[in-house]
Design an enzyme around this catalytic site. Structure first.
Site, PDB file in Angstrom:
ATOM      1  N   LYS A  46     -25.405  26.496  13.418  1.00 50.44           N
ATOM      2  CA  LYS A  46     -25.037  25.461  14.389  1.00 50.44           C
ATOM      3  C   LYS A  46     -26.280  24.833  15.017  1.00 50.44           C
ATOM      4  O   LYS A  46     -26.320  23.611  15.236  1.00 50.44           O
ATOM      5  CB  LYS A  46     -24.126  26.074  15.458  1.00 50.44           C
ATOM      6  N   ASP A 102     -24.315  32.492  12.111  1.00 48.86           N
ATOM      7  CA  ASP A 102     -23.405  31.418  12.494  1.00 48.86           C
ATOM      8  C   ASP A 102     -24.036  30.549  13.577  1.00 48.86           C
ATOM      9  O   ASP A 102     -23.971  29.313  13.520  1.00 48.86           O
ATOM     10  CB  ASP A 102     -22.088  32.009  12.985  1.00 48.86           C
TER      11      ASP A 102
END
Length: 376
Positions: free
Chosen positions: A226, A222
């Site tokens: 980003k 994750d």
């Protein structure tokens, strides 16, 4: 129609989980209901379409189950593209790869796009470039994804403002995962403590901070996604490899899943055996404490070294990453030519349905305002 004339913009929402429900609720509030009408909703099985709007947040699942038909994404896109009061906005509130693979098609049919789904912007370069080619400024279709990084925090818009006003980015560093923020805020505290890593992960799962399978958070992917999204917003001259051909998979990423548990066949097995990794994590915490530091899982883009990585890092007890974070806060630091030696810091809740939905609806308002500037 003149550029000053106001109208209500048709909206389709795909994905009706916690964030999707929060988006619907916010769209029913007076400021947004005057600008947008929900003409379609869809989950993974069904969709409901009403060109006149009228789909409300109250009882939306009942409406879908009663009147919805089998999901046909191309069919839904086709209906949106032919609305007399278009162009419409499609919201992708899913977490799958399916809809992102269709972003170029959606944008190519004069449909604007808003999404918290990271996958279209953080996967392979080929898809990313197709999305860029199908959207403004190369076409008239707009695409916004502020909530892909930092939920409702103005991370992407701030970086874009810095770049587009000619600032020089030196370093971007931060705690980008609300889940991992909570875990390490509890596990490695300035005041000390001996709580086990496995215990903190289980509490985070019980509180709903983790994905259903915590390995999705602990893998670090994750954070890597980003970082990929942020890197791709930097000028190529600043970070030559910022396009990252394999997307997030191109980045070195520290996984917090113990090697012994990497082959667990289910999340249930993983949770049962999670304590097998406690010793390694406790050692890392104690090593940091002897240095007067805490452990945090961070993402870093260092322009000078050319490194982009998601990793465990140690920070002094008086560092903002050690003292300023609470709960599932995100904190992102931008060190630039203008913001140096004191960086620009953005901090706040980085997870949760309501703040993520706010990132989506604020993007919709930006599209609405830009649409008002030209003849609809």
């Amino acid at each position: 129609m003149s550029g000053s004339a106001a109208r209500v913009v048709p909206v389709a929402l795909v994905g009706l989980g916690g964030v999707g429900a929060a988006i619907l609720s916010q769209l029913s509030s007076p400021p947004l209901a005057q600008k947008f009408k929900v003409v379609a909703i869809a989950n993974s099985k069904k969709y409901l379409f009403n060109k006149d709007g009228g789909i409300k947040s109250d009882g939306f699942l009942e409406q879908l189950n009663k009147n919805g038909v089998e999901l046909d994404v191309p069919g839904l896109i086709g209906k949106l593209s032919t609305l007399a009061d278009g162009p419409a906005i499609l919201i992708d509130s899913t977490a799958t790869d399916t809809l992102p693979s269709l972003y170029p098609t959606i944008l190519g049919m004069n449909i604007h796009l808003v999404t918290p789904n990271k996958k279209g912007f953080s996967s392979g370069l080929e898809l990313y470039q197709k999305i860029q080619s199908a959207s403004y400024p190369k076409t008239g279709s707009l695409v916004y994804g502020e909530s892909t990084v930092g939920a409702g925090l103005p991370i992407l818009s701030s970086l874009k403002d810095l770049v587009e006003t000619g600032d020089e980015i030196i370093k971007i560093e931060g705690v980008f995962s609300g889940t991992l923020s909570y875990i390490f805020n509890e596990f490695s505290k300035v005041e000390g403590g001996d709580v086990k890593f496995s215990e903190v992960v289980k509490i985070a799962k019980d509180k709903g901070y983790t994905e259903p399978d915590p390995r999705d958070d602990l893998s670090g992917s994750d954070v890597a996604r980003k970082l990929t999204i942020l890197s791709r917003l930097l000028p190529d001259s600043t970070l030559p490899h910022s396009t990252l051909p394999e997307g997030y998979a191109s980045l070195p990423t520290r996984s917090l899943v113990p090697a012994a548990l990497a082959e667990c066949k289910s999340k249930e097995e993983y949770m049962e055996r999670l304590e097998e990794g406690d010793e390694e994590m406790s050692q890392l915490r104690e090593e940091a404490r002897k240095e007067g530091k805490v452990v945090r899982f961070v993402g870093m883009i260092d322009v000078k070294s050319g490194k982009v990585e998601a990793k465990l890092e140690k920070y002094p007890f008086d560092h903002a990453f050690a003292t300023a974070l609470q709960g599932s806060d995100n904190i992102i630091s931008f060190t630039t030519k203008r913001y140096s030696p004191r960086p620009l810091i953005i901090q706040g809740s980085g997870a949760g349905a309501d703040v993520t939905a706010m990132g989506v609806t604020s993007d919709m308002v930006k599209i609405y305002e830009r649409m008002r500037l030209k003849a609809w």
